[in-house]
Design a protein around this motif. Structure first.
Motif, PDB file in Angstrom:
ATOM      1  N   ASN A 134       0.808  -1.222   0.000  1.00 46.08           N
ATOM      2  CA  ASN A 134       0.000   0.000   0.000  1.00 46.08           C
ATOM      3  C   ASN A 134       0.832   1.259   0.000  1.00 46.08           C
ATOM      4  OD1 ASN A 134      -2.284  -1.490   0.013  1.00 46.08           O
ATOM      5  ND2 ASN A 134      -2.820  -1.165   2.143  1.00 46.08           N
ATOM      6  N   GLU A 135       1.899   1.278   0.812  1.00 50.78           N
ATOM      7  CA  GLU A 135       2.671   2.511   0.934  1.00 50.78           C
ATOM      8  C   GLU A 135       3.707   2.682  -0.158  1.00 50.78           C
ATOM      9  OE1 GLU A 135       4.535  -0.520   3.807  1.00 50.78           O
ATOM     10  OE2 GLU A 135       2.536   0.291   3.562  1.00 50.78           O
ATOM     11  N   GLN A 136       3.932   1.678  -0.995  1.00 47.41           N
ATOM     12  CA  GLN A 136       4.906   1.789  -2.074  1.00 47.41           C
ATOM     13  C   GLN A 136       4.281   2.575  -3.219  1.00 47.41           C
ATOM     14  OE1 GLN A 136       5.884  -2.339  -2.759  1.00 47.41           O
ATOM     15  NE2 GLN A 136       7.767  -2.162  -1.576  1.00 47.41           N
ATOM     16  N   THR A 137       4.874   3.728  -3.516  1.00 47.32           N
ATOM     17  CA  THR A 137       4.308   4.618  -4.518  1.00 47.32           C
ATOM     18  C   THR A 137       5.430   5.325  -5.259  1.00 47.32           C
ATOM     19  OG1 THR A 137       2.942   6.580  -4.825  1.00 47.32           O
ATOM     20  CG2 THR A 137       4.092   6.409  -2.739  1.00 47.32           C
ATOM     21  N   SER A 138       5.110   5.882  -6.412  1.00 46.84           N
ATOM     22  CA  SER A 138       6.111   6.625  -7.178  1.00 46.84           C
ATOM     23  C   SER A 138       6.062   8.112  -6.845  1.00 46.84           C
ATOM     24  CB  SER A 138       5.862   6.421  -8.676  1.00 46.84           C
ATOM     25  OG  SER A 138       4.567   6.859  -9.017  1.00 46.84           O
ATOM     26  N   PHE A 139       5.425   8.460  -5.732  1.00 46.41           N
ATOM     27  CA  PHE A 139       5.316   9.854  -5.313  1.00 46.41           C
ATOM     28  C   PHE A 139       6.704  10.409  -4.987  1.00 46.41           C
ATOM     29  CE2 PHE A 139       3.667  13.257  -2.452  1.00 46.41           C
ATOM     30  CZ  PHE A 139       2.847  13.852  -3.385  1.00 46.41           C
TER      31      PHE A 139
END
Length: 199
Positions: free
Chosen positions: A37-42
Motif C-alpha cells: 500500500n505505501e509503495q508509490t512513485s510519489f
C-alpha cells in the motif's frame, strides 16, 4: 509468504523504470509481486521514513504514527528556518540544512552501530562477544534508540517536540542516541579479547 521464489520484487519508482524492457529482462517472463500500500512513485517516498513509522506504530494505529512523524518533521523544519533567519553570514546560512528528511537520514547514519554484544557460553562461562551487525539491524537499533531517547526526555513537552530535538541533536552527532552507540562501541572495545569466540 504468499509468493514463491520465482516472483520478482515490484518496480514502482519512475527512475528505476526504463522506457522499454529489453528482451533478456526477467520482468517480461516472470511473475511480479503486488506492490504494498505505501509503495508509490510519489516524489516524497522514502523507505527509511516508512520503516520509522512502522517502528513507532502502537496498537495498530498507523495514522497516529504517521501524524507524529509529520509533526516531528514540521518542528524540525521550523527550528531550522528559525536558525537560518538568525544566521549572520552567508556561510552560516549555507551550512544549515532545511530539508527534514535529509536531517532524519543524517541522524540515522550517525546513530548506526557497527558492532553489538552477543552472549556466548564457552566451558561453562558466559562471555560478552563483540559481533558485527547486519545493515538492517543497524538501522533498527538507530531508530529504536532515537525513539527511546525522545521518551526519556522531560515529560512536560509533547512527543513530536522531543523527537524533533533528538533528531537535530543526532544529526549533529550529539544527544542520547549517539551516546548509546558510543557506549556500545566502548563495551565492544573492552571485550575484544573474546572476539575469537564467535566462530
Amino acid at each position: 509468504s504468499r509468493y514463491g521464489p520465482i516472483y520478482l520484487e515490484p518496480t514502482f519508482r519512475k527512475e528505476n523504470l526504463p522506457e522499454f524492457l529489453e528482451e533478456t529482462d526477467d520482468r517480461k517472463y516472470r511473475p511480479i509481486k503486488a506492490a504494498q500500500n505505501e509503495q508509490t512513485s510519489f516524489a516524497t517516498y522514502n523507505d527509511l521514513v516508512l520503516k520509522f513509522i512502522r517502528i513507532l506504530l502502537r496498537e495498530g494505529n498507523k495514522e497516529r504514527a504517521r501524524n507524529l512523524v509529520h509533526k516531528t518533521f514540521e518542528n524540525v523544519k521550523l527550528t531550522q528556518i528559525e536558525r537560518f533567519n538568525k544566521a549572520q553570514t552567508d556561510f552560516e546560512k549555507e551550512s544549515i540544512e532545511l530539508n527534514p528528511v535529509n536531517i532524519f537520514n543524517k541522524a540515522i547514519n550517525n546513530c548506526k552501530p557497527l558492532l553489538n554484544i552477543k552472549k556466548i557460553k564457552r566451558g561453562g562461562v558466559m562471555y560478552q562477544v563483540p559481533v558485527p551487525i547486519s545493515p538492517n539491524s543497524q538501522v533498527f537499533f538507530a531508530m529504536k534508540w532515537l525513539i527511546e531517547s525522545a521518551n526519556e526526555k522531560d515529560r512536560i513537552s509533547r512527543v513530536w517536540d522531543k523527537l524533533a530535538q533528538e533528531l537535530l541533536d543526532a544529526s549533529n552527532n550529539e544527544g542520547k542516541s549517539v551516546r548509546k552507540k558510543q557506549e556500545l562501541h566502548r563495551l565492544c572495545e573492552a571485550n575484544r579479547a573474546y572476539a575469537h569466540f564467535r566462530w
